[in-house]
Each structure stands twice: as C-alpha cells, then as structure tokens.
Design a protein around this motif. Sequence first.
Motif, mmCIF file in Angstrom:
data_model
loop_
_atom_site.group_PDB
_atom_site.id
_atom_site.type_symbol
_atom_site.label_atom_id
_atom_site.label_comp_id
_atom_site.label_asym_id
_atom_site.label_seq_id
_atom_site.Cartn_x
_atom_site.Cartn_y
_atom_site.Cartn_z
ATOM 1 N N CYS A 27 0.828 -1.211 0.000
ATOM 2 C CA CYS A 27 0.000 0.000 0.000
ATOM 3 C C CYS A 27 0.862 1.261 0.000
ATOM 4 O O CYS A 27 0.511 2.263 -0.628
ATOM 5 N N GLN A 29 3.502 1.665 -1.483
ATOM 6 C CA GLN A 29 4.072 1.843 -2.820
ATOM 7 C C GLN A 29 3.026 2.294 -3.845
ATOM 8 O O GLN A 29 3.379 2.585 -4.993
ATOM 9 N N GLU A 30 1.767 2.347 -3.452
ATOM 10 C CA GLU A 30 0.709 2.740 -4.378
ATOM 11 C C GLU A 30 0.856 4.209 -4.773
ATOM 12 O O GLU A 30 1.322 5.042 -3.979
ATOM 13 N N GLU A 31 0.440 4.513 -5.983
ATOM 14 C CA GLU A 31 0.549 5.876 -6.503
ATOM 15 C C GLU A 31 -0.212 6.883 -5.639
ATOM 16 O O GLU A 31 0.280 7.964 -5.350
ATOM 17 N N HIS A 32 -1.400 6.515 -5.221
ATOM 18 C CA HIS A 32 -2.225 7.408 -4.396
ATOM 19 C C HIS A 32 -2.266 6.862 -2.958
ATOM 20 O O HIS A 32 -3.318 6.460 -2.466
ATOM 21 N N VAL A 33 -1.113 6.871 -2.331
ATOM 22 C CA VAL A 33 -0.974 6.273 -1.014
ATOM 23 C C VAL A 33 -1.932 6.902 0.005
ATOM 24 O O VAL A 33 -2.380 6.230 0.934
ATOM 25 N N HIS A 34 -2.288 8.153 -0.182
ATOM 26 C CA HIS A 34 -3.201 8.806 0.763
ATOM 27 C C HIS A 34 -4.573 8.135 0.790
ATOM 28 O O HIS A 34 -5.279 8.224 1.781
ATOM 29 N N HIS A 35 -4.921 7.406 -0.270
ATOM 30 C CA HIS A 35 -6.185 6.661 -0.290
ATOM 31 C C HIS A 35 -6.061 5.334 0.470
ATOM 32 O O HIS A 35 -7.065 4.668 0.700
ATOM 33 N N GLU A 87 -6.641 -3.840 -5.342
ATOM 34 C CA GLU A 87 -5.292 -4.370 -5.457
ATOM 35 C C GLU A 87 -5.231 -5.833 -5.019
ATOM 36 O O GLU A 87 -5.907 -6.244 -4.072
#
Length: 115
Positions: A27, A29-35, A87
């Motif tokens: 998580c 590493q996700e592009e929109h980690v704030h989500h 994911e």
Amino acid sequence: MPNSLYSQCIEACYECAAACKKCASACLQEEHVHHMVACIQTDLECETICKATAELLCLNSKNVSDICTLCAEICRACAAECSRHKEEHCRKCAEACLKCADLCSKIVQGSAGIF
C-alpha cells in the motif's frame, strides 16, 4: 497445546500477520498512497494482534478466549477494509484475515471446556 485446532489457528495467525505486513508495505508503494491510509493502519493493527494471539496460543494462555475474540474482530475489520480496494495484495490480505477470524472464532466456541 489442547488440540490441532490450536495449531491450525497459530498457523493462520502467522500467515495473516505476514499477509498484513505485505499488504501494508505494498500500500505504501501505491501511486495514491493517501487513499490507502486506513488500509495501512488496519493492516498494522491486524498484524500485531495476530502475532500476539499466536504467541498466547503457544503458551496455552488462560486468556485465549479473550484474545481470540479480539483477534477475530480486528481480522474481520481488516478484511472489510482491504475488500474496499482492488489491489491483489489487498484481496490476499482479506482472504488471510477471514481465515484467521474463522479459526479464532472456532477457538472461542470450543474454549469453554478447555480450561
């Protein structure tokens, strides 16, 4: 160790803890980690309770029923949070959480006659 259900639950707890750690790390590493903040927090809490539950099961603690009740509750919350995301790591984590919750609940149901 009272029975093989304990062994199964210990294994499920450790597997769930590992899945939660992997999910939290992925998580991040996700592009929109704030989500993913709620998912990461829930993963870390679930990992912690699963490891503690496994350890207390190994000790045949008198608190097995209480810790397994709490572990099942947190695992279900983590599974619900992970299920909100598409994911693959979240899906795998949710599966591990539900398995752990199920086995913890079985321990609680059967623990009345153990101690």
